[in-house]
Design an enzyme around this catalytic site. Structure first.
Site, PDB file in Angstrom:
ATOM      1  N   GLU A   1       6.831   4.634  33.381  1.00 53.35           N
ATOM      2  CA  GLU A   1       7.297   5.912  33.902  1.00 53.35           C
ATOM      3  C   GLU A   1       6.520   7.086  33.321  1.00 53.35           C
ATOM      4  O   GLU A   1       6.103   7.996  34.032  1.00 53.35           O
ATOM      5  CB  GLU A   1       8.736   6.083  33.420  1.00 53.35           C
ATOM      6  CG  GLU A   1       9.768   6.235  34.465  1.00 53.35           C
ATOM      7  CD  GLU A   1      11.153   6.206  33.810  1.00 53.35           C
ATOM      8  OE1 GLU A   1      11.991   5.454  34.307  1.00 53.35           O
ATOM      9  OE2 GLU A   1      11.373   6.906  32.788  1.00 53.35           O
TER      10      GLU A   1
ATOM     11  N   LYS B   1      -8.854   2.320  -2.381  1.00 51.82           N
ATOM     12  CA  LYS B   1      -9.264   1.615  -1.168  1.00 51.82           C
ATOM     13  C   LYS B   1     -10.714   1.956  -0.843  1.00 51.82           C
ATOM     14  O   LYS B   1     -11.104   3.129  -0.891  1.00 51.82           O
ATOM     15  CB  LYS B   1      -8.348   2.088  -0.037  1.00 51.82           C
ATOM     16  CG  LYS B   1      -8.397   1.315   1.251  1.00 51.82           C
ATOM     17  CD  LYS B   1      -7.292   1.887   2.166  1.00 51.82           C
ATOM     18  CE  LYS B   1      -7.084   1.118   3.436  1.00 51.82           C
ATOM     19  NZ  LYS B   1      -5.891   1.658   4.177  1.00 51.82           N
TER      20      LYS B   1
ATOM     21  N   TYR C   1      -9.579   4.696  13.110  1.00 50.00           N
ATOM     22  CA  TYR C   1      -9.528   4.377  14.539  1.00 50.00           C
ATOM     23  C   TYR C   1      -8.066   4.128  14.864  1.00 50.00           C
ATOM     24  O   TYR C   1      -7.237   3.987  13.955  1.00 50.00           O
ATOM     25  CB  TYR C   1     -10.363   3.122  14.827  1.00 50.00           C
ATOM     26  CG  TYR C   1      -9.986   1.954  13.951  1.00 50.00           C
ATOM     27  CD1 TYR C   1     -10.676   1.709  12.762  1.00 50.00           C
ATOM     28  CD2 TYR C   1      -8.894   1.140  14.260  1.00 50.00           C
ATOM     29  CE1 TYR C   1     -10.303   0.667  11.928  1.00 50.00           C
ATOM     30  CE2 TYR C   1      -8.514   0.093  13.421  1.00 50.00           C
ATOM     31  CZ  TYR C   1      -9.228  -0.140  12.262  1.00 50.00           C
ATOM     32  OH  TYR C   1      -8.849  -1.165  11.426  1.00 50.00           O
TER      33      TYR C   1
ATOM     34  N   SER D   1      18.303   2.800  30.449  1.00 43.18           N
ATOM     35  CA  SER D   1      19.346   3.266  29.531  1.00 43.18           C
ATOM     36  C   SER D   1      20.199   2.104  29.039  1.00 43.18           C
ATOM     37  O   SER D   1      20.724   2.141  27.923  1.00 43.18           O
ATOM     38  CB  SER D   1      20.195   4.374  30.156  1.00 43.18           C
ATOM     39  OG  SER D   1      20.873   3.924  31.306  1.00 43.18           O
TER      40      SER D   1
ATOM     41  N   SER E   1       0.279  -2.257   7.053  1.00 40.36           N
ATOM     42  CA  SER E   1      -0.353  -2.719   8.291  1.00 40.36           C
ATOM     43  C   SER E   1       0.666  -2.681   9.422  1.00 40.36           C
ATOM     44  O   SER E   1       1.587  -3.486   9.461  1.00 40.36           O
ATOM     45  CB  SER E   1      -0.865  -4.146   8.056  1.00 40.36           C
ATOM     46  OG  SER E   1      -1.346  -4.702   9.253  1.00 40.36           O
TER      47      SER E   1
ATOM     48  N   ASN F   1      14.318  18.461  39.689  1.00 41.04           N
ATOM     49  CA  ASN F   1      14.114  18.661  38.263  1.00 41.04           C
ATOM     50  C   ASN F   1      15.298  19.362  37.593  1.00 41.04           C
ATOM     51  O   ASN F   1      15.610  19.083  36.434  1.00 41.04           O
ATOM     52  CB  ASN F   1      12.831  19.465  38.029  1.00 41.04           C
ATOM     53  CG  ASN F   1      11.586  18.600  38.126  1.00 41.04           C
ATOM     54  OD1 ASN F   1      11.674  17.371  38.108  1.00 41.04           O
ATOM     55  ND2 ASN F   1      10.432  19.233  38.240  1.00 41.04           N
TER      56      ASN F   1
ATOM     57  N   GLY G   1      23.476   3.641  33.764  1.00 36.33           N
ATOM     58  CA  GLY G   1      23.734   2.304  34.304  1.00 36.33           C
ATOM     59  C   GLY G   1      22.468   1.611  34.786  1.00 36.33           C
ATOM     60  O   GLY G   1      22.500   0.447  35.156  1.00 36.33           O
ATOM     61  N   GLY G   2      21.347   2.313  34.752  1.00 35.98           N
ATOM     62  CA  GLY G   2      20.063   1.699  35.114  1.00 35.98           C
ATOM     63  C   GLY G   2      19.527   0.846  33.965  1.00 35.98           C
ATOM     64  O   GLY G   2      20.080   0.852  32.858  1.00 35.98           O
TER      65      GLY G   2
ATOM     66  N   GLY H   1      21.639   9.801  27.803  1.00 32.79           N
ATOM     67  CA  GLY H   1      22.130   9.732  29.178  1.00 32.79           C
ATOM     68  C   GLY H   1      22.246   8.281  29.597  1.00 32.79           C
ATOM     69  O   GLY H   1      21.304   7.503  29.465  1.00 32.79           O
TER      70      GLY H   1
ATOM     71  N   GLU I   1       0.844  -1.197   0.000  1.00 32.30           N
ATOM     72  CA  GLU I   1       0.000   0.000   0.000  1.00 32.30           C
ATOM     73  C   GLU I   1       0.885   1.256   0.000  1.00 32.30           C
ATOM     74  O   GLU I   1       1.799   1.394   0.813  1.00 32.30           O
ATOM     75  CB  GLU I   1      -0.839  -0.030   1.291  1.00 32.30           C
ATOM     76  CG  GLU I   1      -1.830   1.108   1.435  1.00 32.30           C
ATOM     77  CD  GLU I   1      -2.682   0.951   2.710  1.00 32.30           C
ATOM     78  OE1 GLU I   1      -2.350   0.100   3.559  1.00 32.30           O
ATOM     79  OE2 GLU I   1      -3.674   1.696   2.838  1.00 32.30           O
TER      80      GLU I   1
ATOM     81  N   CYS J   1      -5.579  -3.367   1.947  1.00 31.99           N
ATOM     82  CA  CYS J   1      -5.466  -3.373   3.417  1.00 31.99           C
ATOM     83  C   CYS J   1      -6.800  -3.493   4.170  1.00 31.99           C
ATOM     84  O   CYS J   1      -7.337  -4.571   4.294  1.00 31.99           O
ATOM     85  CB  CYS J   1      -4.692  -2.135   3.855  1.00 31.99           C
ATOM     86  SG  CYS J   1      -3.919  -2.342   5.495  1.00 31.99           S
TER      87      CYS J   1
END
EC number: 6.3.5.1
Lengths: 572, 572
Positions: free
Chosen positions: B424, B116, B122, B325, B179, B395, B321-322, B318, B44, B152
């Site tokens: 998060e 089509k 939606y 990331s 799709s 922050n 080490g978590g 950034g 398509e 499609c």
């Protein structure tokens, strides 16, 4: 002949606030009853606010809307308003799906319901995503007059429910609306409503929302037209207003029900007997506002409601003394009062002395707070640690300002305003996470040349009223500059603003291509340059948080463009 | 009986790149011809890329698409591919408006076009905004076999063009698709295509796009089903692939034209005589990928194409080490190679020693660049100048990191990646203009618990292949922490992630209300707490640049919510 006093309640609903909006509906119906009205109409989805976007798909929200409607019916009766016919827009949900619906309430009960038939799905509207179209038309006879109801887009498309009501026979059509403000739209509404009144063979009363909702502003402008085309009554724009009007109509005594023009027409009789004759009120026709006044009021309304409906009490922004921040400051003072306005001067080594004095001068004129928080030390740390030069160095200045404003917002609870105008954003003359930082951008839909016109208009209005003009003359007349390099002025990087705005308007609002623009008389080099700037701005925009796209809504067409896009108009 | 060799070209088109996509179409047709195919089908809108969003409304773009189609027809003939029937999706625009169209090309000319019929509107689709539905069905007879084409959504809705083709009579149906990947969607495609093949009374060949486009990823998964329901052939996911398949069909010799089931059926004969008998190729059926492998490949594909198609060559982010990331780093190395990956450790006084060593360890494992740029001095200037405390102080740390990354991007041209996960973002455990900074957020649609599963899966895959597992065990097992306060861990502020993700999935993907969630067995206090977090996150989101909304696309439903919204689910 039969008399009828109609009240159109041009109210400011808040999306999702079912409790507050219910209260509003009862209060304004009470006012209408005190004014002697027999019928009160509220705008499209007045009970839920408009547009509710994906909340329409949440079944618990639709169920809450239906319950709130039933409660409103009870509250109206309890408030002594059972005798009037009240028409209210709300969100419904039945076995076919969500509906943009209207209810006809009388004597504590819902007499009839209908759903919007024509679902707009262009510009700012996505109703094909949310709603199932309606195909029923309940007509209520009150004091001998037959009253039908349609919803907003139903009158903007030919054919459909208005024609069906005309064929079935009605004495009066109510059209309930959530019709956003666009420049000069009020010029189109009057003739349209008049044309549909002629089509229905009955007067049409058009009631619209007023107030701001995110990127939309509703201007009210409720009005009534006779089938002859005459405007019988019109409400002022941008204020809540109860437009009360007296009709004296000859009842048609219509009886057609069942299938009419693809709709299922039903009829309910509340009362057959016309009211005893009474002295009618004269019609009141407010004049629509003129160009700059209309735009200024739209901007003030949008800003005020964004702040208020999101539970902020004050705003903070970078106050450079330039024309953009000056106009934002004056708008904010008009919207919230000077005491809620916090301007922050954040000079760097490239800031001129006049920037600082013009900003302080403006703050004094409008009674706003003003403080200076220089950014030199932060900039120095970033520049030396990271070895920044050129554009990276210019951007770090704008970003230290953005961070300062966000820190003040976190510490003190102000909403941050971004002061960029539409021209700047379109050509990418703005730093992402820098001067683009903010929860609301009051002039993001206003081209630079209109920013200057608004400044001059606002000052002239003040002078007319014997007040101090809010904006220092120097902010209007000095050459615009970002002050991120020594001696920098906008004209170093951009074409003359008059020309630039003319090309941008054709390219963005008019969807003209390169060839169309050249055919319209613009120099090919200029068109090429502007289209490259816009393309490059779209490229820069990729560094926004994912999902962010700049849309231009209230003042023009809504463009939704792919981020990844290799198409370049200027190469066509 | 009549034989036919079909090639499905599962290609990676780029939105707007008419020149590049045209080249792709000619190259892959050439490959198909070399493989002996008589018919080649492209996905398509393969010529324009998909979705083009508001570019569909730009007449100059539609005109360029039509011209490019004519040029492709000529180029195909010039490349010695005139004899094959080529089906290509493109953007058309006729007197009724824009069309999502397919062209049937043969011998340097367009034999037929169709648009089509079912326009999805939606989830991620807005096609009612863009396109006018089609109602024509051109059928081409090639080597004695009648071939029809649908697009499609035409197979995802009951009734319509497939039923009409079945009624008119065809020997083979081609369905061309754009799709997007959704988790487990491949489980639905096979049975659906088989069902429509039965409805058409003919085999159905389904060809899909592959590759990333902004927030969407196309997974390919092209396949062919017999009317009996058998899957005859299937392409691997997430790679460009030419799926070649041999049919041996009994020609129906159908002749019905004109109005069939609401469609206008036309027929063109290219060749009546079946091909001389030849040795057919065996069918190849690739196994769809399993859960984690599928998600990992989708993420790698989305990231790689976002970077590549936007002309970036490297990424920066950034690197704490978590786990978040760490997974982003491993994805980026898989997508772009370790040499294009730039991790930056930006320790503050609250950063733990293990954060710094885990990040350096990971960078060594994947061959990425790693440097440390402490943010202490900048933070100190902001905190002391503005008197920041509490959240404002937390922050400013996240924002100094965001600014550092953007400065490196400006100075060196890397694309900034935001490393936040879906959990998060949903609960607002993220700093706007801080860790949310970035042009692309590779795991923004991945719930936290799935992030951990992906990490373990990726390490296990490496071990299986005798490679070094990319992610240090410590990054997977240590308690997650934002490290913005001394001793802070996520569990101070958030419910257990297993429970949290379960509630969020029902609330966000399932659109469940408070009552539904409690009925599903979640403790009312937990539901109340999570819903409040989500509501508060929406409130915080107001401080994004206007127009920004977080949407969750590739991995679930797309929610478009109003910014101003007084509705609170947990009060219902």
């Amino acid at each position: 002949m039969a008399q009828l006093r109609l009240a159109l309640a041009q109210v400011n609903a808040c999306v999702g606030d079912l409790v507050g909006n219910s209260k509003l509906i009862v209060e304004w119906t009470r006012k209408a009853v005190d004014d002697g009205a027999s019928v009160v109409a509220f705008p499209e989805m007045a009970l839920t606010g408009y547009p509710v976007e994906d909340l329409a798909l949440r079944k618990s929200f639709a169920a809450a809307s239906r319950s709130a409607l039933d409660e409103v019916a009870g509250q109206l009766a309890a408030a002594g308003c059972g005798d009037v016919l009240v028409v209210v827009g709300y969100l419904d949900h039945d076995h076919k799906g969500p509906r943009n619906a209207a209810a006809l309430i009388h004597n504590g009960a819902v007499l009839g319901r209908l759903a919007k038939h024509h679902l707009p799905n262009y510009g700012v509207f996505d109703e094909a995503r949310y709603f199932v179209p309606g195909d029923t038309l309940p007509i209520v006879r009150l004091h001998g007059l037959d009253i039908g109801v349609v919803i907003c887009e139903d009158i903007w498309q030919d054919g459909g429910p208005v024609a069906a009501l005309g064929e079935a026979g009605v004495d009066l059509v109510l059209c309930i609306n959530g019709s956003p403000y666009e420049r000069n739209k009020d010029d189109a509404r009057g003739p349209l409503v008049a044309r549909r009144a002629a089509e229905a063979g009955a007067p049409m009363a058009y009631v619209n929302l007023v107030g701001g909702q995110d990127e939309l502003v509703f201007d009210g402008d409720s009005l009534i037209a006779a089938p002859s085309g005459e405007i019988l009554a019109r409400a002022p724009q941008f204020v809540e207003h109860l437009l009360v009007h007296d009709f004296d109509l000859s009842p048609g005594g219509y009886g057609k029900t069942g299938s009419v023009g693809g709709f299922e027409v039903s009829r309910t009789v509340v009362s057959e007997t016309p009211l005893a004759a009474y002295e009618p009120l004269p019609g009141t026709v407010a004049e629509p506002l003129r160009e700059e006044a209309e735009v200024w009021n739209a901007l003030v309304t949008g800003l005020r409601d964004y702040v208020r409906k999101n539970n902020f009490r004050s705003v903070v922004f970078g106050f450079s003394g330039g024309i953009d921040s000056a106009v934002v400051a004056a708008l904010a003072a008009d919207a919230l009062g000077g005491a809620a306005v916090h301007g922050v001067g954040m000079p760097s080594e490239y800031s001129s002395e006049h920037s600082r004095s013009d900003a302080a001068d403006l703050a004094r004129r409008i009674g706003a707070h003003f403080q200076e928080l220089p950014i030199g030390r932060q900039v120095e740390v970033f520049v030396s640690q990271l070895g920044l030069t050129g554009l990276a160095e210019e951007n770090i200045q704008a970003r230290c300002r953005g961070m300062t404003l966000m820190a003040l917002s976190n510490q003190h609870g102000h909403l941050v305003l971004a002061t960029g105008n539409k021209t700047e954003l379109a050509v990418g003359y703005s730093t992402i996470y820098g001067d683009a930082v903010g929860g609301f951008a009051p002039i993001k839909d206003v081209p630079k040349t209109l920013v200057w016109r608004l400044a001059r208009w606002r000052n002239a209005e003040a002078e007319k009223n014997g007040e101090v003009p809010p904006i220092p003359e120097n902010s209007i007349t000095k050459p615009p500059s970002a002050e991120l390099r020594p001696g920098q002025v906008d004209s170093d990087s951009l074409p003359d603003y008059e020309l630039l705005d003319a090309v941008l308007d054709d390219y963005i609002e008019g969807d003209s291509g390169f060839g169309d623009l050249v055919a319209a008389g613009f120099a090919p080099e200029l068109v090429e340059r502007v289209l490259q700037l816009v393309d490059r701005a779209e490229y820069k925009r990729r560094q926004y948080p994912p999902g962010t796209k700049i849309t231009f809504k209230a003042f023009g067409r809504d463009r939704r463009l792919p981020i990844t896009n290799a198409w370049r108009e200027h190469r066509a």
